[in-house]
Each structure stands twice: as C-alpha cells, then as structure tokens.
Design an enzyme around this catalytic site. Structure first.
Site, PDB file in Angstrom:
ATOM      1  N   LYS A 114     -36.023  82.314  19.228  1.00 12.83           N
ATOM      2  CA  LYS A 114     -36.440  81.404  18.154  1.00 12.83           C
ATOM      3  C   LYS A 114     -37.120  82.169  17.027  1.00 12.83           C
ATOM      4  CE  LYS A 114     -36.711  77.021  20.596  1.00 12.83           C
ATOM      5  NZ  LYS A 114     -37.584  75.924  21.063  1.00 12.83           N
ATOM      6  N   LYS A 196     -21.443  77.387  25.738  1.00 13.45           N
ATOM      7  CA  LYS A 196     -21.922  76.088  26.194  1.00 13.45           C
ATOM      8  C   LYS A 196     -21.953  75.090  25.024  1.00 13.45           C
ATOM      9  CE  LYS A 196     -26.270  74.350  27.903  1.00 13.45           C
ATOM     10  NZ  LYS A 196     -27.614  74.642  28.321  1.00 13.45           N
ATOM     11  N   LYS A 199     -26.384  71.248  21.114  1.00 19.30           N
ATOM     12  CA  LYS A 199     -26.738  70.300  20.067  1.00 19.30           C
ATOM     13  C   LYS A 199     -26.925  70.996  18.731  1.00 19.30           C
ATOM     14  CE  LYS A 199     -31.189  70.184  22.364  1.00 19.30           C
ATOM     15  NZ  LYS A 199     -32.253  69.419  22.975  1.00 19.30           N
TER      16      LYS A 199
END
Ligand code: TRP
Length: 332
Positions: A114, A196, A199
């Site tokens: 992040k 994967k 979102k």
C-alpha cells in the site's frame, strides 16, 4: 447452553465487492453462523487509512450491512456492527501500540504494497492497520478468524502481540487461529485468469461486482477470455480462462465440475459463456432485490447496528477493563 467458539471477521465498506468476495467470505459466513458465536464488523476505521469520500463511506456502511443481511447473515444469530460504534477498538489499539515494534510493522507485506501504491499518503494509520486489526480480534476473545491468504500475516501478528502481552502480564487474551476456508473455489479475473478477481482491478470488465445488473454481467462474461481450442474442459494449466469460468459456473449452480463439463459437451465457447453469465445473474438477482428492499428501511438497519454495537461493546469492554487493570491504569 453449550459454549460456542467465537469467530470474528470484518470487511471494509469500501469498493464494490465482487463475486469473489461473495464466494470467498460472505457465503462462508452464512454457514459459520450456525456453529460459532460470530462477530461481523464493518471496518470503517480501517477504511480511512486510504482516502475516502465521506458521503460514499457513510452510504457504503449501510449498503454493506444490507448486503450481509441479504446474503442470509442473521442478526439474531450474529453480532453485526460498525467498528467506530464501539470505542474499545480505538482504545485497545492504543494500548497495543506500545506492545508492537515499528520494525514489525514496516515489514508487513500489505503495508509495503500500500505504501508503494499510495506513495503520497503513507500515513500512520496505514502502518498501524495491523495493530487495529489485532485489537478487533483480541477484544472478543476470538477463537477463529476466517481469512483469505492476503490476511494471513495480519492474524499472525495479532497472535504475536497477544502472546507478548500475555507473557509480560498474565493470560489476558485468547490466542486466535486463522481459519482458512477449505472450499477451493478461487475466482480469477475474467480478462486475466492468472490473477485473482479483485475489487480494485485496473479493468473493471474483468470483475463481476455484486452491484452489476444482468446485462452488464452477461456482457462481461461474453468478453471473458477463453483459450485456444474449443472444448469446455477443466484444465487450469493450459486452459486458465475456461477453467475459471467452469469454477464460477459450478459455484453458482451447485454442480460439480464434471457435471458442468457435461452440460457443455459438444457446445461452443459462445453458448458456454452465456450460460455462465446467466447462472451468475440468476443467483445475484434475488440478493440485489433484497438488498434494495432493506436499504429502503433505514430504521430497521439502524436498529440492527444499534443492538449489534451494544452487544459488541458489552464483550469488548470486559476485555478492555482487564487490560487497563493489568497495565496499571487507575480505575475509579
Ligand atoms: N483487513 C481486513 C480486510 O481488508 C478487514 C478486517 C479488519 C478484518 N479487521 C479484521 C478481518 C479483523 C478479520 C479480522 O480484509
């Protein structure tokens, strides 16, 4: 009544959830609620570690609750609440900060990821994220935490912090275990089946969001990448796209992979993709309808959150009081 084990999980009320979240998390919770004493939180305090639009965060908090309920999570069986409604989370987090090393936090994989993605906003909250998560889990004397692989390190650190505290004082926290879901249904991106379904994927056409309408779902499946050849066969090595679609079809129809293959024997990819899209749209429609109905009844939703916060606070405050006593906070 027999003592049931405590299960804790939370989801951030941020981006749109995908069918991967539905299968990987929410659907499992509906099964687990019968066997465990469950706490499901809406982690809005974790959410603000990256910038949010306030109105969206507020709105998504309610729509996330409505989604939990629409998927069959039962507020009579589980405690559903909003993290910021239970102040003990912030309070225990503060205490645990003094039992967590900066170096440990700097080494966390998600913090490093992040930080790279939000280089302009590497804030203390982002670094402290695992400690808040440890506080979430430890407040409820949790036995198990159902998580995906990406959260494994966070559960590990929660265990380390709990053990450290217990060793310095006396046993205070139950040491939680991660519960890895045994269902192997991992759902991948429709356009890049080596990844994967996420979102936050770059191309939203690779993900099916729980809020997508029927036409959107069918359009996205029509564009899904398949593989060379023309046979609908499960072969993740050589036919990643087709295999991912077969997995989705199998999950959404309840058929085995072999039954799914048999449904498309002798048929082309076009028919196959349409059928997968229809199966998904058929399953999502009633959930979406129920979610919408619930969202129209704000006072009901607020009632669920109010009693959830009350129940959660009751348990959380007991743990917090023990902690305050052990560390020497003067109590009146
Ligand atoms: N960090 C988790 C996620 O993004 C959400 C979360 C917050 C959580 N607190 C938790 C999950 C406690 C399990 C237990 O998926």
């Amino acid at each position: 009544m027999e003592e049931r084990k405590v299960l804790y999980s939370a989801i951030q009320p941020t981006n749109n959830l995908t069918i991967g979240n539905l299968i990987g998390a929410i659907k499992n919770w509906t099964n687990l609620q019968n066997d465990y004493d469950c706490f499901f939180a809406i982690a809005n305090m974790h959410a603000i570690t990256v910038r949010q639009v306030p109105a969206d965060l507020r709105q998504k908090t309610l729509s996330m609750l409505a989604l939990y309920l629409a998927c069959g999570i039962d507020p009579e069986k589980c405690t559903m609440y909003v993290q910021s409604h239970v102040p003990a989370h912030a309070e225990l987090c503060w205490v645990l900060n003094s039992f967590t090393y900066v170096g440990e936090m700097e080494r966390m994989t998600q913090f490093k990821d992040k930080s790279a993605r939000h280089a302009e906003n590497i804030n203390m909250g982002l670094m402290d994220y695992p400690v808040l998560m440890a506080a979430d889990i430890l407040l409820y004397q949790t036995d198990v935490v159902p998580v995906g692989l990406d959260q494994r390190q966070h559960v590990e650190i929660a265990r380390d912090i709990a053990q450290r505290f217990n060793n310095i004082y006396t046993p205070t926290f139950k040491i939680p275990e991660a519960l890895y879901m045994k269902v192997g249904a991992k759902i991948n991106d429709l356009l890049d089946p080596s990844k994967k379904m996420s979102k936050s994927a770059e191309n939203p056409n690779g993900s099916i969001f729980l809020s997508d309408d029927r036409d959107t779902i069918i359009r996205k499946f029509k564009r899904a990448v398949t593989d060379s050849g023309s046979e609908v066969k499960f072969d993740p090595e050589n036919k990643a796209g087709v295999s991912n679609l077969l997995t989705i079809y199998s999950v959404f129809t309840g058929k085995t992979i072999a039954e799914a293959e048999a449904d498309f024997a002798g048929k082309g990819y076009g028919d196959f993709k349409l059928a997968v899209g229809e199966a998904v749209a058929d399953k999502l429609a009633p959930i979406q309808k129920e979610q919408e109905k619930l969202l129209a009844d704000k006072s009901y939703l607020e009632g669920v959150l109010r009693s959830g916060a009350e129940r959660a606070a009751h348990t959380a405050n007991k743990t917090l009081a023990k902690v305050y006593k052990k560390i020497g906070f003067y109590q009146l």
